[in-house]
Scaffold this motif. Structure first.
Motif, PDB file in Angstrom:
ATOM      1  N   HIS A  91      42.290  49.276  36.659  1.00 49.02           N
ATOM      2  CA  HIS A  91      43.340  48.271  36.912  1.00 49.02           C
ATOM      3  C   HIS A  91      44.560  48.494  36.019  1.00 49.02           C
ATOM      4  CE1 HIS A  91      41.283  45.914  39.893  1.00 49.02           C
ATOM      5  NE2 HIS A  91      40.225  45.754  39.131  1.00 49.02           N
ATOM      6  N   PHE A  92      44.349  49.132  34.846  1.00 47.18           N
ATOM      7  CA  PHE A  92      45.488  49.430  33.955  1.00 47.18           C
ATOM      8  C   PHE A  92      46.256  50.669  34.428  1.00 47.18           C
ATOM      9  CE2 PHE A  92      43.073  47.569  30.010  1.00 47.18           C
ATOM     10  CZ  PHE A  92      43.184  46.311  30.544  1.00 47.18           C
ATOM     11  N   ASN A 113      25.471  45.418  39.281  1.00 49.88           N
ATOM     12  CA  ASN A 113      26.781  44.790  39.498  1.00 49.88           C
ATOM     13  C   ASN A 113      27.904  45.676  38.986  1.00 49.88           C
ATOM     14  OD1 ASN A 113      25.910  42.355  40.652  1.00 49.88           O
ATOM     15  ND2 ASN A 113      25.745  41.313  38.681  1.00 49.88           N
ATOM     16  N   GLN A 117      30.893  47.288  41.085  1.00 45.73           N
ATOM     17  CA  GLN A 117      32.294  46.924  40.824  1.00 45.73           C
ATOM     18  C   GLN A 117      33.163  48.176  40.695  1.00 45.73           C
ATOM     19  OE1 GLN A 117      31.957  44.373  37.353  1.00 45.73           O
ATOM     20  NE2 GLN A 117      30.590  43.005  38.476  1.00 45.73           N
ATOM     21  N   LEU A 121      36.124  49.866  43.622  1.00 47.12           N
ATOM     22  CA  LEU A 121      37.490  50.311  43.294  1.00 47.12           C
ATOM     23  C   LEU A 121      37.662  51.804  43.582  1.00 47.12           C
ATOM     24  CD1 LEU A 121      37.864  48.409  39.901  1.00 47.12           C
ATOM     25  CD2 LEU A 121      38.840  47.764  42.114  1.00 47.12           C
TER      26      LEU A 121
ATOM     27  N   GLY B  28      27.591  42.374  42.876  1.00 48.43           N
ATOM     28  CA  GLY B  28      29.002  42.014  42.853  1.00 48.43           C
ATOM     29  C   GLY B  28      29.313  41.505  41.466  1.00 48.43           C
ATOM     30  N   PHE B  29      30.143  40.492  41.388  1.00 50.82           N
ATOM     31  CA  PHE B  29      30.410  39.886  40.085  1.00 50.82           C
ATOM     32  C   PHE B  29      29.439  38.721  39.873  1.00 50.82           C
ATOM     33  CE2 PHE B  29      34.406  42.000  40.875  1.00 50.82           C
ATOM     34  CZ  PHE B  29      34.814  42.405  39.620  1.00 50.82           C
ATOM     35  N   GLN B  33      30.883  36.402  34.426  1.00 49.58           N
ATOM     36  CA  GLN B  33      31.911  37.443  34.294  1.00 49.58           C
ATOM     37  C   GLN B  33      33.248  36.961  34.840  1.00 49.58           C
ATOM     38  OE1 GLN B  33      30.367  40.817  36.529  1.00 49.58           O
ATOM     39  NE2 GLN B  33      31.595  42.193  35.252  1.00 49.58           N
ATOM     40  N   GLU B  36      34.789  34.271  32.746  1.00 51.67           N
ATOM     41  CA  GLU B  36      35.353  34.808  31.506  1.00 51.67           C
ATOM     42  C   GLU B  36      36.752  35.377  31.762  1.00 51.67           C
ATOM     43  OE1 GLU B  36      33.688  34.300  28.746  1.00 51.67           O
ATOM     44  OE2 GLU B  36      35.282  35.172  27.540  1.00 51.67           O
ATOM     45  N   LEU B  37      36.891  36.123  32.853  1.00 51.41           N
ATOM     46  CA  LEU B  37      38.193  36.727  33.162  1.00 51.41           C
ATOM     47  C   LEU B  37      39.203  35.671  33.609  1.00 51.41           C
ATOM     48  CD1 LEU B  37      36.955  39.979  34.935  1.00 51.41           C
ATOM     49  CD2 LEU B  37      37.893  39.764  32.624  1.00 51.41           C
ATOM     50  N   ARG B 232      42.733  40.094  37.648  1.00 50.96           N
ATOM     51  CA  ARG B 232      42.953  41.534  37.745  1.00 50.96           C
ATOM     52  C   ARG B 232      41.610  42.236  37.954  1.00 50.96           C
ATOM     53  NH1 ARG B 232      46.895  44.747  33.430  1.00 50.96           N
ATOM     54  NH2 ARG B 232      47.339  46.521  34.799  1.00 50.96           N
ATOM     55  N   PHE B 233      40.955  41.863  39.022  1.00 52.12           N
ATOM     56  CA  PHE B 233      39.636  42.435  39.302  1.00 52.12           C
ATOM     57  C   PHE B 233      39.384  42.577  40.792  1.00 52.12           C
ATOM     58  CE2 PHE B 233      39.124  37.840  38.255  1.00 52.12           C
ATOM     59  CZ  PHE B 233      38.850  37.378  39.518  1.00 52.12           C
ATOM     60  N   LEU B 234      40.328  42.136  41.603  1.00 47.73           N
ATOM     61  CA  LEU B 234      40.097  42.070  43.048  1.00 47.73           C
ATOM     62  C   LEU B 234      39.936  43.472  43.651  1.00 47.73           C
ATOM     63  CD1 LEU B 234      40.030  39.857  45.280  1.00 47.73           C
ATOM     64  CD2 LEU B 234      42.413  40.439  45.726  1.00 47.73           C
ATOM     65  N   PRO B 235      38.798  43.751  44.302  1.00 50.77           N
ATOM     66  CA  PRO B 235      38.641  45.059  44.960  1.00 50.77           C
ATOM     67  C   PRO B 235      39.541  45.144  46.202  1.00 50.77           C
ATOM     68  CG  PRO B 235      36.530  43.887  44.747  1.00 50.77           C
ATOM     69  CD  PRO B 235      37.616  42.902  44.456  1.00 50.77           C
ATOM     70  N   PRO B 236      40.027  46.345  46.515  1.00 52.82           N
ATOM     71  CA  PRO B 236      40.983  46.486  47.630  1.00 52.82           C
ATOM     72  C   PRO B 236      40.425  46.041  48.976  1.00 52.82           C
ATOM     73  CG  PRO B 236      40.334  48.649  46.728  1.00 52.82           C
ATOM     74  CD  PRO B 236      39.818  47.603  45.795  1.00 52.82           C
ATOM     75  N   VAL B 252      48.230  45.737  29.637  1.00 45.05           N
ATOM     76  CA  VAL B 252      46.826  45.331  29.696  1.00 45.05           C
ATOM     77  C   VAL B 252      46.698  43.831  29.977  1.00 45.05           C
ATOM     78  CG1 VAL B 252      46.146  47.196  28.132  1.00 45.05           C
ATOM     79  CG2 VAL B 252      46.667  44.945  27.184  1.00 45.05           C
ATOM     80  N   GLN B 254      46.141  40.216  31.525  1.00 44.03           N
ATOM     81  CA  GLN B 254      45.229  39.671  32.533  1.00 44.03           C
ATOM     82  C   GLN B 254      45.937  38.641  33.411  1.00 44.03           C
ATOM     83  OE1 GLN B 254      42.023  40.740  33.092  1.00 44.03           O
ATOM     84  NE2 GLN B 254      42.617  42.335  31.647  1.00 44.03           N
TER      85      GLN B 254
END
Lengths: 272, 272
Positions: A91-92, A113, A117, A121, B28-29, B33, B36-37, B232-236, B252, B254
């Protein structure tokens, strides 16, 4: 003023284990939470050491110039931190490849998981190291060693012994090598400094960068590269109990570079 | 160039629920997790909108000048995000107080962890709102509304109805109000714009800041303050399925601030 790592305190292997258990006592942190924060720390450190180019017109920020990153993940929590770091580095803006030779998701369900993940990506998750030549392994700007952490003892076993030798060779080349928590192969409590033969130890190598998690381990006293510390979650009671001082983290960073002034005969960078 | 929120796509309540379920499918997530994000995103946004003073000599970075932060946490995942944000904001230098009137750790065991993590940092976790006067509530620089999220429907029930009225009054005062994902009390799919009476709705209030998580909800089209997006974790594949475009996150971070150019009669800031 950045903190000096000697001011933070060091954890021996037994203390690191006990602190981890106390952090994850109930109620406390869960593994998934701590691993997410640890992996994010590693990703931020890697981002900081990557070569960047100035932003071009219309770009929101500086872009990573050489962004091929290889993350080698071991079978335990150090490898889990590496899997989390892989996702954040993607993501960065990194072009990340993961090597994860020993799938341990049967023992640690969360690892399934973390691998998924990465796959979601389109991060390649390989079971073997890329070919050890300039064309393949030499094309990575950064190699992250997330193989063994603070619970490592003894000698690396297959396939990690051969993989580690490959990383050590790569560390003498152009790639920036980044070790997660402990340089793999190093004794967590440090090399014996009363003899000199350890300098000949094939596992005595010097990563360019070390990312200590929660607090430096004892062996970090023998590290001479760029030293980052992550773990912006330590409660004061545990810090006091384990005689750790948290570094001063600027802004919202999850990782901070600390100064290191050691140059002993023990700590010869193998690149020199 | 920052992204414009209209370019990101919007989620209605049903899509937000389905996307959340898909993110947390197996593998998955996990909830811990994602929370936390999400909470870290909220904490970063609050940090960005806080007034800061220049660093004095010997200080590593700018210090938050007015750092009293009140975080009001509801019974569901929005409240969990608030509890996570409280911990990170403490580490960022905030003087944080949490209001958590309805403990739901029997239904969500992780909430006991999150509350304990706050207590371990000596963050006060109160069951009731501080007294609604200038001396007490008026002393907070920031009030975070983490009461209701995208699964809210209907009318707020006690004790959250009275709490929300207090926050709405505070929003007309000096405090910066920050809503997590959805301004509490707002219909997730937005106010009905075909009539004008909703402007008289006692729950129609305008927070100064909205932090949309994963993607803006439909009601964000009626929001006119500073708009941040985290997640900032969404898969395409999920982004494509739900027709979401991720904003461009710098470095970096979030969370990222997006531009908003709406000024309709619907969207009058109640402070003006």
């Amino acid at each position: 003023m950045p903190s000096h790592d000697d001011d933070l305190g060091y954890l021996d292997a037994a203390s690191a284990f006990n602190l981890d258990q106390e952090l994850m006592s109930n109620p406390g942190f869960c593994l998934e939470q701590l691993m997410e924060l640890a992996g994010l720390s590693v990703a931020e450190a890697v981002y900081h050491v990557l070569p960047v180019v100035a932003p071009s017109k219309g770009e929101p920020s500086a872009i990573i110039a050489k962004n091929k990153i290889l993350i080698v993940c071991g079978p335990g929590n150090n490898g889990g931190d590496g899997l989390v770091a892989a996702r954040h580095l993607h993501h960065f803006g990194g072009a990340v490849t993961v090597v994860y030779p020993k799938n341990t998701s049967d023992q640690q369900p969360h690892y399934a998981n973390l691998v998924q993940q990465c796959r979601d990506l389109h991060i390649p998750v390989l079971a073997e190291m890329p070919h050890d030549d300039d064309e393949v392994l030499g094309s990575y700007a950064v190699i992250v060693d997330a193989i063994f952490g603070f619970s490592f003892r003894g000698e690396p076993r297959p396939p990690f012994d051969a993989i580690l030798r490959t990383i050590i060779r790569a560390a003498k080349g152009r790639a920036i090598t980044v070790a997660v928590d402990v340089p793999s192969g190093w004794p967590v409590d440090g090399f014996d400094t009363t003899t000199t033969e350890h300098g000949q130890d094939p596992l005595y190598w010097m990563p360019d960068v070390l990312v200590s998690l929660t607090a430096p381990k004892l062996c970090a006293k023998q590290f001479t590269g760029r030293h980052f510390v992550g773990g912006r979650f330590l409660p004061p009671a545990l810090a006091e109990k384990y005689q750790i001082r948290m570094p001063r983290y600027p802004g919202v960073q999850q990782v901070v570079e600390v100064t290191t002034t050691r140059t002993t005969t023990m700590c010869v960078d193998l690149k020199n």
